[in-house]
Design an enzyme around this catalytic site. Structure first.
Site, PDB file in Angstrom:
ATOM      1  N   TYR A  15      -5.804  28.402  -9.246  1.00 26.12           N
ATOM      2  CA  TYR A  15      -4.140  28.675  -9.190  1.00 26.12           C
ATOM      3  C   TYR A  15      -3.659  28.462  -7.432  1.00 26.12           C
ATOM      4  O   TYR A  15      -3.519  26.947  -7.035  1.00 26.12           O
ATOM      5  CB  TYR A  15      -3.590  29.555  -9.522  1.00 26.12           C
ATOM      6  CG  TYR A  15      -3.176  29.661 -10.647  1.00 26.12           C
ATOM      7  CD1 TYR A  15      -2.241  28.744 -11.977  1.00 26.12           C
ATOM      8  CD2 TYR A  15      -4.340  30.799 -11.560  1.00 26.12           C
ATOM      9  CE1 TYR A  15      -2.535  29.334 -13.315  1.00 26.12           C
ATOM     10  CE2 TYR A  15      -3.808  30.616 -13.012  1.00 26.12           C
ATOM     11  CZ  TYR A  15      -2.955  30.128 -13.873  1.00 26.12           C
ATOM     12  OH  TYR A  15      -3.398  30.551 -14.920  1.00 26.12           O
ATOM     13  N   LYS A  53      -8.693  26.494 -18.394  1.00 18.72           N
ATOM     14  CA  LYS A  53      -8.790  26.653 -17.296  1.00 18.72           C
ATOM     15  C   LYS A  53      -9.615  28.088 -17.076  1.00 18.72           C
ATOM     16  O   LYS A  53      -9.390  29.055 -17.690  1.00 18.72           O
ATOM     17  CB  LYS A  53      -8.043  27.003 -16.339  1.00 18.72           C
ATOM     18  CG  LYS A  53      -6.371  27.432 -16.038  1.00 18.72           C
ATOM     19  CD  LYS A  53      -6.789  29.344 -16.313  1.00 18.72           C
ATOM     20  CE  LYS A  53      -7.615  29.838 -15.513  1.00 18.72           C
ATOM     21  NZ  LYS A  53      -7.152  31.125 -15.108  1.00 18.72           N
TER      22      LYS A  53
HETATM   23  P1  NAD Z   1      -8.838  38.095 -23.020  1.00 14.98           P
HETATM   24  O1  NAD Z   1     -10.103  38.519 -22.815  1.00 14.98           O
HETATM   25  O2  NAD Z   1      -8.080  38.800 -23.722  1.00 14.98           O
HETATM   26  O3  NAD Z   1      -9.852  37.070 -25.272  1.00 14.98           O
HETATM   27  C1  NAD Z   1     -10.832  36.237 -24.988  1.00 14.98           C
HETATM   28  C2  NAD Z   1     -10.815  36.131 -26.303  1.00 14.98           C
HETATM   29  O4  NAD Z   1     -12.136  35.961 -26.641  1.00 14.98           O
HETATM   30  C3  NAD Z   1     -10.737  38.340 -27.398  1.00 14.98           C
HETATM   31  O5  NAD Z   1     -10.385  37.455 -28.234  1.00 14.98           O
HETATM   32  C4  NAD Z   1     -12.699  37.717 -27.855  1.00 14.98           C
HETATM   33  O6  NAD Z   1     -12.760  38.761 -28.834  1.00 14.98           O
HETATM   34  C5  NAD Z   1     -12.853  36.745 -27.960  1.00 14.98           C
HETATM   35  N1  NAD Z   1     -14.425  36.822 -27.360  1.00 14.98           N
HETATM   36  C6  NAD Z   1     -15.422  35.140 -28.431  1.00 14.98           C
HETATM   37  N2  NAD Z   1     -16.145  36.129 -27.533  1.00 14.98           N
HETATM   38  C7  NAD Z   1     -16.398  36.732 -26.701  1.00 14.98           C
HETATM   39  C8  NAD Z   1     -17.653  37.476 -26.065  1.00 14.98           C
HETATM   40  N3  NAD Z   1     -18.912  36.793 -26.191  1.00 14.98           N
HETATM   41  N4  NAD Z   1     -17.072  38.332 -24.770  1.00 14.98           N
HETATM   42  C9  NAD Z   1     -15.814  38.591 -25.131  1.00 14.98           C
HETATM   43  N5  NAD Z   1     -14.818  37.697 -25.575  1.00 14.98           N
HETATM   44  C10 NAD Z   1     -15.046  36.982 -26.647  1.00 14.98           C
HETATM   45  O7  NAD Z   1      -8.827  36.945 -22.526  1.00 14.98           O
HETATM   46  P2  NAD Z   1      -7.922  35.703 -21.739  1.00 14.98           P
HETATM   47  O8  NAD Z   1      -6.431  36.663 -20.757  1.00 14.98           O
HETATM   48  O9  NAD Z   1      -7.258  35.441 -23.518  1.00 14.98           O
HETATM   49  O10 NAD Z   1      -8.317  34.731 -21.379  1.00 14.98           O
HETATM   50  C11 NAD Z   1      -9.252  33.819 -22.498  1.00 14.98           C
HETATM   51  C12 NAD Z   1      -9.353  32.796 -21.321  1.00 14.98           C
HETATM   52  O11 NAD Z   1      -7.901  31.776 -21.354  1.00 14.98           O
HETATM   53  C13 NAD Z   1      -9.760  32.370 -20.275  1.00 14.98           C
HETATM   54  O12 NAD Z   1     -10.596  31.711 -20.289  1.00 14.98           O
HETATM   55  C14 NAD Z   1      -8.310  32.617 -19.526  1.00 14.98           C
HETATM   56  O13 NAD Z   1      -9.225  32.010 -18.076  1.00 14.98           O
HETATM   57  C15 NAD Z   1      -7.806  31.896 -19.807  1.00 14.98           C
HETATM   58  N6  NAD Z   1      -6.289  32.601 -19.419  1.00 14.98           N
HETATM   59  C16 NAD Z   1      -4.743  31.385 -19.189  1.00 14.98           C
HETATM   60  C17 NAD Z   1      -4.222  31.609 -18.737  1.00 14.98           C
HETATM   61  C18 NAD Z   1      -2.795  30.601 -18.026  1.00 14.98           C
HETATM   62  O14 NAD Z   1      -2.145  31.310 -17.853  1.00 14.98           O
HETATM   63  N7  NAD Z   1      -3.900  29.780 -18.566  1.00 14.98           N
HETATM   64  C19 NAD Z   1      -4.012  33.050 -18.724  1.00 14.98           C
HETATM   65  C20 NAD Z   1      -5.141  34.308 -19.138  1.00 14.98           C
HETATM   66  C21 NAD Z   1      -5.789  33.737 -19.651  1.00 14.98           C
END
Ligand code: NAD
Length: 366
Positions: A216, A131
């Site tokens: 949420y 999401k």
């Molecule tokens: P994060 O920044 O920790 O991870 C993002 C990942 O994407 C990194 O490994 C990064 O290297 C990669 N990536 C690939 N292309 C990229 C670019 N062009 N720019 C930046 N990063 C790039 O983020 P996260 O917290 O893991 O979030 C990732 C996704 O998961 C989002 O869509 C977020 O909304 C979702 N999320 C959902 C929950 C949940 O509880 N359902 C919790 C956290 C995050």
């Protein structure tokens, strides 16, 4: 209650019952766990999701996709994913030739969800996408079309639908324990840090707190009422001199009106910590605080004139493993996920209406 909302109630109750049903004969149909490729090795993927395969019955980690070779090596070795199943983003399409991978789980910044979902579907894989499903409803529609064309399932990472307290709240409401829902009050926010992170970059995030955490509040208002809003109001408060909020909103609060006359007052914030909801009806109320966090949910209710804490019925798995297994089970038994692509699309359409309502300072009919 109107005919439409009654139908919605019944449909969502049936979906919930189906999700909770034991998998008759599943073991006989397939004794193999379905293989997941995790795409995007950031915080949520590596710290929250990947460790949870250990408790899955029908899912296992089979491949990794990342732009960073060091991460592929580190997590590949940690989880025993062979080098042949470690892909760069450029080589990702070759995953089509890997029969160990059934599902691709897209966990990248929001604006990349569409392209990776489309590529996964073209490679013949089922998809779970985090999401918000995408940064526009048009992208969501394209993702649904791509998976449909490929004959593959699409699920959105709405993990709270698999969490015990949230399941209990929905069941109590559907069973009529508080009477028809009249109000939902829900607050979701956290204090965001580093101004350079992708969540504060409009091109990557698609918006601010609403896309990330306020969703949420929106999603909970919909699953608690079991209805789809017909009108939306919103008000934004963003300090544009704060280096974090040059491109995206901080606070955006919104109100939803549902067909039955139920209402929701929702907070979305990047400068305050909150995570809760309270649902009221003529016969009582249900409160969960925190409501949609990774852990630590606590519930209080007023039911039959008794007020106090309530422990939900235990669920066999934590919300993350249950979510992973739900899609595997849906594939094995050819059912649709309870949180499919349409669910993500509905939220994105409403998010667009909320932004419009705030921008134009008026009620938007949806
Ligand atoms: P994060 O920044 O920790 O991870 C993002 C990942 O994407 C990194 O490994 C990064 O290297 C990669 N990536 C690939 N292309 C990229 C670019 N062009 N720019 C930046 N990063 C790039 O983020 P996260 O917290 O893991 O979030 C990732 C996704 O998961 C989002 O869509 C977020 O909304 C979702 N999320 C959902 C929950 C949940 O509880 N359902 C919790 C956290 C995050």
């Amino acid at each position: 209650m109107s005919g439409i909302s009654k139908r919605t109630f019944i449909a969502s109750s049936l979906a919930l019952a189906a999700a909770a049903r034991p998998l008759d004969g599943l073991a006989r149909q397939s004794d193999r766990k379905l293989g997941y490729a995790i795409l995007g090795l950031g915080y949520y993927a590596t710290q929250i999701i990947m460790p949870r395969f250990a408790e899955c019955e029908h899912s296992r980690l089979a491949a990794l996709v990342s732009g960073t070779p060091e991460k592929l090596k580190k997590y590949g070795e940690q989880y025993g994913v062979p080098e042949s199943a470690r892909y760069s983003y450029e080589a990702f399409d070759k995953i089509a030739e890997n029969p160990d991978v059934d599902i691709v789980y897209v966990i990248t910044p929001n604006s990349l969800h569409r392209t990776f979902t489309e590529r996964a579907a073209r490679a013949g894989k089922h998809v779970v996408c985090e999401k918000p499903m995408a940064t526009s409803s048009a992208d969501c529609e394209a993702m649904i079309a791509a998976c449909k064309k490929a004959g593959r399932k699409l699920m959105i990472g709405y993990r709270s639908r698999f969490q015990a307290h949230n399941i209990e709240a929905i069941k109590l409401i559907r069973d009529g324990a508080i009477g028809p829902v009249r109000t939902v009050v829900t607050d979701h926010g956290f204090t965001i840090g580093d101004p350079k992170q992708w969540r504060l970059n409009r091109a990557l995030a698609g918006g601010g707190s609403l896309m990330d955490i306020g969703i949420y509040s929106l999603n909970a208002a919909r699953y608690l009422t079991g209805e789809e809003p017909v009108a939306v109001n919103a008000m934004e408060s963003t300090d544009r001199s704060d280096p974090r909020f040059k491109e995206v909103e901080d606070i955006i609060n919104f109100q939803l009106l549902f067909p039955s006359g139920a209402t929701a007052n929702c907070v979305s914030a990047y400068s305050a910590n909150c995570n809760r909801y309270r649902v009221t009806g003529p016969k009582g109320w249900i409160e969960i605080d925190p409501a949609t966090s990774y852990q630590g949910q606590a519930m209080r209710t007023q039911l039959n004139r008794q007020t106090g804490p309530r422990e939900p019925a235990p669920q066999p798995k934590n919300q993350f493993s249950a979510q992973l297994d739900h899609l595997s089970e849906c594939i094995l038994t050819n059912r649709e996920p309870i949180v499919g692509g349409e669910e993500g699309l509905k939220d994105l359409r409403l998010i667009e209406a909320i932004y419009r309502a705030a921008r134009e300072g008026r009620t938007v009919r949806v």
